[in-house]
Scaffold this active site. Structure first.
Site, PDB file in Angstrom:
ATOM      1  CG  HIS A 362      -2.135  -0.740   1.153  1.00 37.59           C
ATOM      2  ND1 HIS A 362      -3.304  -0.226   0.652  1.00 37.59           N
ATOM      3  CD2 HIS A 362      -2.401  -2.028   1.479  1.00 37.59           C
ATOM      4  CE1 HIS A 362      -4.235  -1.157   0.686  1.00 37.59           C
ATOM      5  NE2 HIS A 362      -3.711  -2.260   1.179  1.00 37.59           N
ATOM      6  CE  LYS A 545      -6.859  13.937  -0.262  1.00 39.83           C
ATOM      7  NZ  LYS A 545      -6.886  12.654  -0.948  1.00 39.83           N
ATOM      8  NE  ARG A 546      -4.949  10.024   9.667  1.00 41.11           N
ATOM      9  CZ  ARG A 546      -4.770   9.227  10.719  1.00 41.11           C
ATOM     10  NH1 ARG A 546      -5.673   8.319  11.029  1.00 41.11           N
ATOM     11  NH2 ARG A 546      -3.692   9.350  11.487  1.00 41.11           N
ATOM     12  CE  LYS A 551      -3.201  10.829   2.676  1.00 40.28           C
ATOM     13  NZ  LYS A 551      -4.088  10.157   1.711  1.00 40.28           N
ATOM     14  CB  THR A 652     -10.352   4.886  -1.924  1.00 42.25           C
ATOM     15  OG1 THR A 652     -10.043   5.219  -0.561  1.00 42.25           O
ATOM     16  CG2 THR A 652      -9.624   3.615  -2.332  1.00 42.25           C
ATOM     17  CE  LYS A 656     -13.957   6.437   0.175  1.00 43.57           C
ATOM     18  NZ  LYS A 656     -13.301   6.817   1.466  1.00 43.57           N
TER      19      LYS A 656
HETATM   20  C1  LIG Z   1     -12.034   7.095   1.744  1.00 41.71           C
HETATM   21  C2  LIG Z   1     -11.595   7.509   3.080  1.00 41.71           C
HETATM   22  C3  LIG Z   1     -10.241   7.757   3.314  1.00 41.71           C
HETATM   23  C4  LIG Z   1      -9.192   7.678   2.224  1.00 41.71           C
HETATM   24  O1  LIG Z   1      -9.114   8.924   1.583  1.00 41.71           O
HETATM   25  P1  LIG Z   1      -7.910   9.277   0.571  1.00 41.71           P
HETATM   26  O2  LIG Z   1      -8.340  10.577  -0.018  1.00 41.71           O
HETATM   27  O3  LIG Z   1      -7.898   8.193  -0.445  1.00 41.71           O
HETATM   28  O4  LIG Z   1      -6.691   9.364   1.363  1.00 41.71           O
HETATM   29  C5  LIG Z   1      -9.858   8.148   4.579  1.00 41.71           C
HETATM   30  N1  LIG Z   1     -10.762   8.302   5.578  1.00 41.71           N
HETATM   31  C6  LIG Z   1     -12.073   8.083   5.378  1.00 41.71           C
HETATM   32  C7  LIG Z   1     -13.027   8.295   6.507  1.00 41.71           C
HETATM   33  C8  LIG Z   1     -12.544   7.679   4.120  1.00 41.71           C
HETATM   34  O5  LIG Z   1     -13.846   7.454   3.941  1.00 41.71           O
END
Ligand SMILES: *Cc1c(COP(=O)(O)O)cnc(C)c1O
Length: 806
Positions: A362, A545-546, A551, A652, A656
Site C-alpha cells: 500500500h 483525507k488524513r 498529501k 480512494t 468516491k
Molecule cells: C475514503 C476515506 C479515506 C481515504 O481517503 P484518501 O483521499 O484516499 O486518502 C480516509 N478516511 C475516510 C473516513 C474515508 O472514507
C-alpha cells in the site's frame, strides 16, 4: 452437517406489520422493557436486533450453502477495518428501511433520533482500512465465500476535537454501550503464545511460550447487496486466562498487582495504533500483529478441517490476502503450524504456504516499509525468527544462483537488514512467501516494480500484478447520496447499477436532457444545504483525507491565503467558494498537527473578515470519519487530490468524490491518472509536476526559496504565515516549506493556483459544469470495488461464487 438441524428457519417478514411485531417482541423479551418505559437507547438496540435477525437468517443459509460447496475460501487479513455505521447499511441490505421507519413511528419512537445513536466502529486509520471494508462488501455482493479477520480494538481511531484550533485526541470508546451488531463466539477462542524458547524433541522443533493470551472472537455480519449471501468479519479480542488473576494478592489487598498480568494481556487489543507509532509502543504493536495472525490462522485451519482431511488440499481451498505488511507474520506462523505441529516436511509446507498467501502493498514511502528489530522479534517469537532465517537462506541461495557475484543485490534482498541495526524486512518476507504481490493503482504498481521492490521484480517478474482500488457504490453512492441515487435509477430506468456500476455509462446521453440536468444541479444544491456548511450556491471545494505532508494540505492552504489576499486587494473576480477541510493527523505527527492548527487559524481570520462575505468561507468540521464522509462527499463540487506525484499509492477518496459528480483538481498521482483517463482530460483539472519530474527535481538541487523569490503571490502568502499573522505555528510551517519543502509544494504552487482560475471559469458556466459533473459520474463506474474484487479473483484468488437460495 445440516446447520438447520432439520428445522425450517422462519423467514422473517419485511412488511411494516411483521417488522413491528418483531420489534415489540424483541423489546419485551430480549431488551426486557416496554414501549412506555423504553429509552432511546432501548429503542435503538431493539431496532438493531430486529434488523440483525433478518440478516442472521440469511447468514445461516449462507453458512449451510458454503459448507455444502466446500469451496476455495478467500480470507482477508487486515489490522484495520473502517466499516462505517452498521444500521443504515443493514437496513438497506435487509430491505427493511421503510418498514422499520413505519414500525418505529407506530410505536411512538423518532426514527432519526434513534438512528443517530448508531456508532461507527472506527477500527482503522483511513484508506487502507476502508479498502478492507469495501472489498468485504463486494465479496459478499458477488457471492464469494469469504471471511475478514481483524482485531476488535476496545478503542478505535481517536475522536478529534479542536481546542483553540489545535487537534486534541479523545479516546473512542465505541462499544461503551455494547455493540448490538456483534455475535460473540467464545467457543472458537484461541490460545496465543509469546516469548519463551525452542527445543528439538524427536526431530521436531517445539516452541514453549513464556506467556499465553486468549483470543476471543466475535463477528459482524457482512451482507451482500441484492443477494442472499451474508459473510462475516471476525474480530479478535485479547483476554487474560483465568489463571492470570492473582487471588492471593487480591486477598492481601494488593489490588493493582493482582490484575497486572491480566491487564498486560488485555492491552493487546486495547487500542488501534496510529500509523506513525512511537518506539515505546513498538513491541505492543508487534504483539498485536502476531495475535491477529495466530488466532486467524488457527481459525482458518479449524474451518479447513470441517470438510477436508488432507493437507495437500489446503492451498486449493484457501486463499489468504495480506493487507499490507501488518499480517505478514502469517507466513512463518503457517510454516510453524505445518512443520512443527503437523509434521509436514519443509518443502511441502513451503509450497502450500506460497500458494496460499498473496500480499497487497500500500505504500511507496520508504519510511512506511515496516521492519522489526531482530532482537525484539527473536525475544517475542523465537521460533518465528528461526523460520525467517531458514526462509532467508533459501531466498539468498536463489538470488546468488541467478545473480552470481552481485553481493549488493544479495544484501538488499535479504530478509534481514544488517546496517545500521539488524531488522527484519517485512515487505521482503511478504513477496518471498506469496504467489502474488499487488500494487493498488497502475502508477503505483509500476513504481513499486521499478523502485522499492525492483530487485524482487528482477527475480520474479510474474509475481507482480496491479489491482486498482475501488469503492463500494452501495456505501458511497446509495447510502451517502440517496437523492442522486434515485436520480440515477430514474435516468437509467433501473437500480441494477448498484451491483453493476459499469451501467453508469448509460447516463452519458442524459447530458443532453435539460430536465435531467436541472435535477442533477438541484440534487447537488440540496446536498450542500443538508450539509449546512457555507452557502449552498457557492462552489464547495473539498479536501478530506488524513493529514500528511505528502498529501499537501499546505498547498490548499496557500491557495486559500492567496484568494484572501486577492479579495483584500479589491476587484476580486473569483467565484464564491466554501473551502472544506476534513481529516486527522497521527497524534505524534507534529508537522501535520501544525498544519491543522494553521488551517483553523486562517479559517477564523478569513471567516471573521467582512471583506470575504459572500466570496470565501473556510470550514473544518472535526473528526472526519465514514459518517462525516457520507455527508460531505455528496455535497462536494470540487475534489482536491493534490499529493506530490509519485507518493499517493492510489487514493480512494478521489474515486468516491468523482463518482458523486465532483470534478477533480489533481496531480498525475495514484489512481488520479486512471480517473482522468476515463473522465477525459477536458473534465479534469490537471496541474503540477509528474512523478518522473518530481523525482528528478527532488534528487537534484531543489531550492524552494527560488520559487518564493520569483512569485509575488506565493511570497505574500508565505510572508503572512511566517510573520505570525495566524499565530506561532505559522513560523514553523513556513520555515519547513522554505527550507526543505520535501514534497515540492512551492514548485507546484503556481501551476495549482492558475489551474484554480480555470476551475472558476468552468463554475461560472453552470451549464458546462453540469455536463462535466454528470460525465464524471457516468465514466467512473470502473472504480467500483466489485470490479476490484473481480480483478483479484481473476489474477490472484481464483475462487468461484457460491449462490445462496433467496
Ligand atoms: C475514503 C476515506 C479515506 C481515504 O481517503 P484518501 O483521499 O484516499 O486518502 C480516509 N478516511 C475516510 C473516513 C474515508 O472514507
Amino acid at each position: 452437517m445440516d446447520l438447520r438441524n432439520g428445522v425450517e428457519l422462519r423467514s422473517l417478514g419485511t412488511s411494516p406489520a411483521a417488522f413491528k411485531e418483531d420489534l415489540l417482541s424483541n423489546l419485551y423479551y430480549r431488551r426486557g422493557t416496554t414501549v412506555e418505559s423504553a429509552s432511546a437507547q432501548d429503542a435503538y438496540e431493539t431496532l438493531a436486533l430486529t434488523v440483525r435477525d433478518r440478516l442472521a437468517e440469511r447468514r445461516a443459509r449462507t453458512a449451510a450453502a458454503h459448507y455444502a460447496a466446500n469451496p476455495r475460501w478467500v480470507y482477508y487479513l487486515s489490522a484495520e477495518y473502517l466499516l462505517g455505521p452498521q444500521l443504515e447499511q443493514n437496513l438497506l441490505y435487509s430491505g427493511t428501511a421503510e418498514a422499520a421507519r413505519t414500525a418505529l413511528e407506530a410505536c411512538g419512537f423518532a426514527p432519526d433520533e434513534i438512528a443517530a445513536l448508531d456508532v461507527e466502529p472506527g477500527l482503522g486509520n483511513g484508506g487502507l482500512g476502508r479498502l478492507a471494508a469495501c472489498l468485504l462488501d463486494s465479496l459478499a455482493t458477488m457471492d464469494i465465500p469469504a471471511v475478514g479477520y481483524g482485531i476488535r480494538y476496545d478503542l478505535g481511531i481517536f475522536k478529534q476535537e479542536f481546542h483553540d484550533g489545535r487537534q486534541v485526541e479523545r479516546p473512542d470508546d465505541w462499544a461503551f454501550q455494547g455493540d448490538p451488531w456483534e455475535f460473540p463466539a467464545p467457543d472458537d477462542r484461541q490460545v496465543v503464545g509469546f516469548y519463551g524458547s525452542t527445543s528439538v524433541v524427536g526431530g521436531r522443533t517445539v516452541w514453549t511460550p513464556g506467556e499465553t493470551v486468549l483470543g476471543e472472537p466475535s463477528h459482524l455480519l457482512v451482507p451482500g447487496y441484492g443477494t442472499a449471501t451474508v459473510n462475516i468479519v471476525r474480530l479478535w479480542r485479547a483476554q487474560a486466562s483465568e489463571a492470570s488473576f492473582d487471588l492471593t494478592r487480591f486477598a492481601a489487598g494488593q489490588y493493582a498487582e493482582a490484575v497486572q498480568d491480566a491487564v498486560r494481556a488485555e492491552n493487546i487489543s486495547k487500542v488501534l495504533y496510529p500509523d506513525d507509532s512511537t518506539p515505546a509502543g513498538r513491541e505492543l504493536r508487534l504483539k498485536q500483529q502476531y495475535f491477529l495472525v495466530s488466532c486467524s490462522l488457527r481459525d482458518i485451519v479449524r474451518r479447513f478441517r470441517l470438510r477436508n482431511g488432507d493437507w495437500a488440499d489446503f492451498a486449493s481451498k484457501t486463499a489468504i490476502q495480506l493487507n499490507d505488511t501488518h499480517p505478514v507474520l502469517a507466513i512463518p506462523e503457517l510454516m510453524r503450524l505445518l512443520v512443527d505441529e503437523e509434521g509436514l516436511d519443509w518443502d511441502h509446507a513451503w509450497s502450500l504456504v506460497r500458494r496460499t498467501f498473496n500480499y497487497t502493498c500500500h505504500t511507496l514511502l520508504p519510511e512506511a516499509l515496516e521492519t522489526w528489530p531482530v532482537d525484539m522479534l527473536g525475544r517475542l517469537l523465537p521460533r518465528h525468527l528461526e523460520i525467517i532465517y531458514l526462509i532467508n537462506a533459501e531466498l539468498l541461495d536463489e538470488v546468488r544462483a541467478r545473480f552470481p557475484d552481485d553481493l549488493d543485490r544479495v544484501r538488499r534482498m535479504s530478509l534481514i537488514q544488517e546496517e545500521p541495526t539488524r531488522q527484519v524486512r517485512m515487505a521482503n518476507l511478504a513477496v518471498t512467501g506469496t504467489t502474488r504481490t499487488n500494487g493498488v493503482a497502475a502508477l503505483h504498481t509500476q513504481l513499486l516494480t521499478s523502485t522499492v521492490l525492483r530487485d524482487f521484480h528482477d527475480l520474479w517478474p510474474d509475481r507482480f500484478v496491479n489491482v486498482t482500488n475501488g469503492v463500494s457504490p452501495r456505501r458511497f453512492v446509495r447510502l451517502a447520496d440517496p437523492l442522486v441515487s434515485a436520480l440515477i435509477s430514474d435516468g437509467l430506468g433501473t437500480d441494477r447499477w448498484l451491483s453493476d456500476l459499469s451501467l453508469l455509462s448509460g447516463l452519458a446521453p442524459l447530458v443532453a436532457d435539460a430536465s435531467f440536468r436541472s435535477r442533477w444541479r438541484d440534487v447537488k444544491r440540496a446536498n450542500k444545504a443538508a450539509l449546512g456548511l457555507g452557502d449552498p450556491a457557492a462552489l464547495l471545494d473539498v479536501m478530506v483525507k488524513r493529514f500528511h505532508e505528502y498529501k499537501r494540505q499546505q498547498l490548499k492552504l496557500l491557495h486559500v491565503i492567496t484568494l484572501y489576499h486577492r479579495i483584500l486587494a479589491g476587484g476580486y473576480d473569483g467565484v464564491p467558494r466554501t473551502v472544506l477541510f476534513g481529516g486527522k493527523a497521527a497524534p505524534a505527527y507534529h508537522a501535520a498537527k501544525n498544519i491543522i492548527h494553521l488551517i483553523n487559524a486562517v479559517a477564523a481570520r478569513v471567516n471573521a473578515d467582512p471583506a470575504t462575505d459572500g466570496l470565501l468561507t473556510v470550514v473544518f468540521p472535526a473528526n472526519y470519519n465514514i459518517t462525516l464522509a457520507e455527508r460531505v462527499i455528496p455535497a462536494a463540487d470540487l475534489s482536491e487530490q493534490i499529493s506530490m506525484a509519485g507518493k499517493e499509492a492510489s487514493g480512494t477518496g478521489n474515486m468516491k468524490l468523482s463518482l458523486n459528480g465532483a470534478l477533480t483538481i489533481g496531480t498525475l498521482d495514484g489512481a488520479n491518472i486512471e480517473i482522468r483517463d476515463r473522465v477525459g482530460a477536458d473534465n479534469f483539472f490537471l496541474f503540477g509536476l509528474n512523478a518522473a519530474e518530481a523525482l528528478t527535481l527532488r534528487s537534484g538541487d531543489y531550492r524552494p526559496r527560488d520559487h518564493y523569490a520569483a512569485d509575488g503571490e506565493l511570497r505574500a502568502a508565505l510572508d503572512v504565515i511566517s510573520a505570525g499573522a495566524f499565530g506561532g505555528v505559522g513560523q514553523e510551517v513556513a520555515a519547513s516549506l522554505l527550507d526543505r519543502d520535501e514534497y515540492l509544494t512551492l514548485a507546484d504552487y503556481r501551476s495549482y493556483v492558475d489551474r484554480q482560475s480555470d476551475v472558476d471559469a468552468a463554475w461560472r458556466d453552470q451549464e458546462r459544469w453540469t455536463t462535466m459533473s454528470i460525465l464524471n459520474t457516468a465514466r467512473t463506474g470502473y472504480f467500483s470495488s466489485d470490479r476490484t474484487v473481480a480483478d483479484y479473483l481473476t489474477h490472484i484468488w481464483h475462487a468461484s461464487p457460491v449462490r445462496v437460495d433467496a
